[in-house]
Motif scaffolding. Structure first.
Motif, PDB file in Angstrom:
ATOM      1  N   ALA A 135      33.397  30.681  41.963  1.00 24.29           N
ATOM      2  CA  ALA A 135      33.934  31.906  41.379  1.00 24.29           C
ATOM      3  C   ALA A 135      32.968  33.075  41.533  1.00 24.29           C
ATOM      4  O   ALA A 135      33.402  34.217  41.625  1.00 24.29           O
ATOM      5  N   LEU A 136      31.668  32.811  41.563  1.00 23.27           N
ATOM      6  CA  LEU A 136      30.685  33.883  41.633  1.00 23.27           C
ATOM      7  C   LEU A 136      30.342  34.298  43.051  1.00 23.27           C
ATOM      8  O   LEU A 136      29.636  35.275  43.254  1.00 23.27           O
ATOM      9  N   ARG A 137      30.816  33.551  44.048  1.00 22.77           N
ATOM     10  CA  ARG A 137      30.510  33.883  45.434  1.00 22.77           C
ATOM     11  C   ARG A 137      31.112  35.243  45.791  1.00 22.77           C
ATOM     12  O   ARG A 137      32.098  35.662  45.209  1.00 22.77           O
ATOM     13  N   ILE A 138      30.492  35.909  46.725  1.00 21.66           N
ATOM     14  CA  ILE A 138      31.021  37.186  47.203  1.00 21.66           C
ATOM     15  C   ILE A 138      31.818  36.914  48.475  1.00 21.66           C
ATOM     16  O   ILE A 138      31.360  36.188  49.360  1.00 21.66           O
ATOM     17  N   THR A 139      33.009  37.448  48.539  1.00 21.26           N
ATOM     18  CA  THR A 139      33.848  37.230  49.719  1.00 21.26           C
ATOM     19  C   THR A 139      33.428  38.183  50.829  1.00 21.26           C
ATOM     20  O   THR A 139      32.714  39.163  50.604  1.00 21.26           O
ATOM     21  N   ALA A 140      33.904  37.894  52.021  1.00 16.75           N
ATOM     22  CA  ALA A 140      33.595  38.752  53.167  1.00 16.75           C
ATOM     23  C   ALA A 140      34.134  40.165  52.947  1.00 16.75           C
ATOM     24  O   ALA A 140      33.455  41.152  53.240  1.00 16.75           O
ATOM     25  N   ALA A 141      35.337  40.263  52.404  1.00 13.84           N
ATOM     26  CA  ALA A 141      35.938  41.577  52.157  1.00 13.84           C
ATOM     27  C   ALA A 141      35.135  42.356  51.109  1.00 13.84           C
ATOM     28  O   ALA A 141      34.925  43.571  51.260  1.00 13.84           O
ATOM     29  N   GLU A 142      34.680  41.666  50.056  1.00 10.80           N
ATOM     30  CA  GLU A 142      33.868  42.333  49.031  1.00 10.80           C
ATOM     31  C   GLU A 142      32.538  42.813  49.604  1.00 10.80           C
ATOM     32  O   GLU A 142      32.084  43.913  49.301  1.00 10.80           O
ATOM     33  N   PHE A 143      31.925  41.976  50.432  1.00 15.51           N
ATOM     34  CA  PHE A 143      30.647  42.364  51.030  1.00 15.51           C
ATOM     35  C   PHE A 143      30.829  43.563  51.950  1.00 15.51           C
ATOM     36  O   PHE A 143      30.034  44.501  51.920  1.00 15.51           O
ATOM     37  N   GLN A 144      31.873  43.550  52.754  1.00 21.14           N
ATOM     38  CA  GLN A 144      32.128  44.665  53.662  1.00 21.14           C
ATOM     39  C   GLN A 144      32.409  45.946  52.878  1.00 21.14           C
ATOM     40  O   GLN A 144      31.953  47.029  53.255  1.00 21.14           O
ATOM     41  N   THR A 163      21.854  36.938  58.217  1.00 17.70           N
ATOM     42  CA  THR A 163      22.554  36.609  56.970  1.00 17.70           C
ATOM     43  C   THR A 163      23.580  37.677  56.645  1.00 17.70           C
ATOM     44  O   THR A 163      24.667  37.365  56.147  1.00 17.70           O
ATOM     45  N   VAL A 164      23.259  38.927  56.931  1.00  8.64           N
ATOM     46  CA  VAL A 164      24.219  40.018  56.715  1.00  8.64           C
ATOM     47  C   VAL A 164      25.433  39.812  57.611  1.00  8.64           C
ATOM     48  O   VAL A 164      26.583  39.924  57.157  1.00  8.64           O
ATOM     49  N   THR A 165      25.205  39.485  58.867  1.00  9.05           N
ATOM     50  CA  THR A 165      26.312  39.238  59.796  1.00  9.05           C
ATOM     51  C   THR A 165      27.176  38.078  59.315  1.00  9.05           C
ATOM     52  O   THR A 165      28.408  38.156  59.336  1.00  9.05           O
ATOM     53  N   ALA A 166      26.525  37.011  58.835  1.00 14.01           N
ATOM     54  CA  ALA A 166      27.267  35.850  58.329  1.00 14.01           C
ATOM     55  C   ALA A 166      28.059  36.218  57.081  1.00 14.01           C
ATOM     56  O   ALA A 166      29.204  35.773  56.910  1.00 14.01           O
ATOM     57  N   ALA A 167      27.486  37.031  56.210  1.00 12.42           N
ATOM     58  CA  ALA A 167      28.189  37.443  54.989  1.00 12.42           C
ATOM     59  C   ALA A 167      29.388  38.323  55.316  1.00 12.42           C
ATOM     60  O   ALA A 167      30.426  38.249  54.648  1.00 12.42           O
ATOM     61  N   ARG A 168      29.254  39.152  56.338  1.00 12.50           N
ATOM     62  CA  ARG A 168      30.388  39.989  56.739  1.00 12.50           C
ATOM     63  C   ARG A 168      31.543  39.146  57.273  1.00 12.50           C
ATOM     64  O   ARG A 168      32.701  39.513  57.148  1.00 12.50           O
ATOM     65  N   GLN A 169      31.225  38.008  57.876  1.00  6.80           N
ATOM     66  CA  GLN A 169      32.262  37.155  58.454  1.00  6.80           C
ATOM     67  C   GLN A 169      32.789  36.117  57.469  1.00  6.80           C
ATOM     68  O   GLN A 169      33.992  35.862  57.428  1.00  6.80           O
ATOM     69  N   ASN A 170      31.891  35.490  56.689  1.00  7.75           N
ATOM     70  CA  ASN A 170      32.285  34.343  55.858  1.00  7.75           C
ATOM     71  C   ASN A 170      32.071  34.527  54.368  1.00  7.75           C
ATOM     72  O   ASN A 170      32.348  33.616  53.598  1.00  7.75           O
ATOM     73  N   GLY A 171      31.541  35.655  53.952  1.00  4.28           N
ATOM     74  CA  GLY A 171      31.189  35.818  52.547  1.00  4.28           C
ATOM     75  C   GLY A 171      29.786  35.285  52.308  1.00  4.28           C
ATOM     76  O   GLY A 171      29.086  34.906  53.236  1.00  4.28           O
ATOM     77  N   GLY A 172      29.388  35.280  51.038  1.00  3.68           N
ATOM     78  CA  GLY A 172      28.023  34.859  50.738  1.00  3.68           C
ATOM     79  C   GLY A 172      27.937  34.081  49.449  1.00  3.68           C
ATOM     80  O   GLY A 172      28.927  33.833  48.769  1.00  3.68           O
ATOM     81  N   THR A 173      26.727  33.731  49.102  1.00  2.82           N
ATOM     82  CA  THR A 173      26.465  32.922  47.916  1.00  2.82           C
ATOM     83  C   THR A 173      26.583  33.760  46.652  1.00  2.82           C
ATOM     84  O   THR A 173      26.682  34.990  46.704  1.00  2.82           O
ATOM     85  N   GLU A 218      24.163  34.172  44.616  1.00  7.76           N
ATOM     86  CA  GLU A 218      22.924  34.957  44.557  1.00  7.76           C
ATOM     87  C   GLU A 218      23.074  36.259  45.332  1.00  7.76           C
ATOM     88  O   GLU A 218      22.646  37.322  44.870  1.00  7.76           O
ATOM     89  N   LEU A 219      23.702  36.198  46.485  1.00 11.19           N
ATOM     90  CA  LEU A 219      23.927  37.406  47.276  1.00 11.19           C
ATOM     91  C   LEU A 219      24.841  38.366  46.524  1.00 11.19           C
ATOM     92  O   LEU A 219      24.616  39.578  46.521  1.00 11.19           O
ATOM     93  N   GLY A 220      25.864  37.838  45.871  1.00  9.80           N
ATOM     94  CA  GLY A 220      26.754  38.680  45.083  1.00  9.80           C
ATOM     95  C   GLY A 220      26.026  39.390  43.952  1.00  9.80           C
ATOM     96  O   GLY A 220      26.254  40.574  43.692  1.00  9.80           O
ATOM     97  N   LEU A 221      25.114  38.678  43.300  1.00 10.23           N
ATOM     98  CA  LEU A 221      24.328  39.288  42.221  1.00 10.23           C
ATOM     99  C   LEU A 221      23.406  40.378  42.764  1.00 10.23           C
ATOM    100  O   LEU A 221      23.251  41.437  42.147  1.00 10.23           O
ATOM    101  N   LYS A 222      22.817  40.127  43.920  1.00 13.80           N
ATOM    102  CA  LYS A 222      21.954  41.135  44.537  1.00 13.80           C
ATOM    103  C   LYS A 222      22.745  42.393  44.863  1.00 13.80           C
ATOM    104  O   LYS A 222      22.284  43.513  44.631  1.00 13.80           O
ATOM    105  N   CYS A 223      23.945  42.223  45.390  1.00 10.35           N
ATOM    106  CA  CYS A 223      24.783  43.373  45.736  1.00 10.35           C
ATOM    107  C   CYS A 223      25.157  44.170  44.497  1.00 10.35           C
ATOM    108  O   CYS A 223      25.118  45.401  44.497  1.00 10.35           O
TER     109      CYS A 223
END
Length: 103
Positions: free
Chosen positions: A26-35, A58-68, A70-75
């Motif tokens: 639930a806390l993961r950041i999706t690719a659309a949210e990261f973009q 990692t930024v490229t991977a987050a843009r394609q697949n979302g992130g953890t 922790e990445l969502g909290l950082k954003c």
């Protein structure tokens, strides 16, 4: 005295509870949210990597697949104006101001 070979214990790992797994998902950041986050701050991949202290790959991977999570909290922290170089006292003060505004 000769030593006998040690028997390795068959280690069984405990399965994580479903609550833990669903909370992490639930806390993961999706690719659309990261973009959307990257576009809102008008950051290139390199700039986003520098702000979040992650690699450009990692930024490229987050843009394609979302992130953890922790990445969502950082954003969210960057969006709230919290930087890695900020002192803890400043971050706590910002948290109190935010809490007062929500009440």
């Amino acid at each position: 005295m000769t030593s006998k070979p040690r028997k390795h214990a068959t280690g069984k790992t405990l399965a994580r509870s479903r609550a833990y797994a669903s909370a992490a998902t639930a806390l993961r950041i999706t690719a659309a949210e990261f973009q959307a986050w990257q576009a809102e701050l008008d950051l290139s991949n390199g700039e986003a990597a520098a702000v979040l202290f992650i690699s450009p790959n990692t930024v490229t991977a987050a843009r394609q697949n979302g992130g953890t999570a922790e990445l969502g909290l950082k954003c969210r922290a960057v969006l709230a104006g919290i930087g890695a170089a900020d002192a803890w006292a400043d971050v706590r003060r910002l948290g109190r101001v935010h809490k007062a505004m929500r009440e």
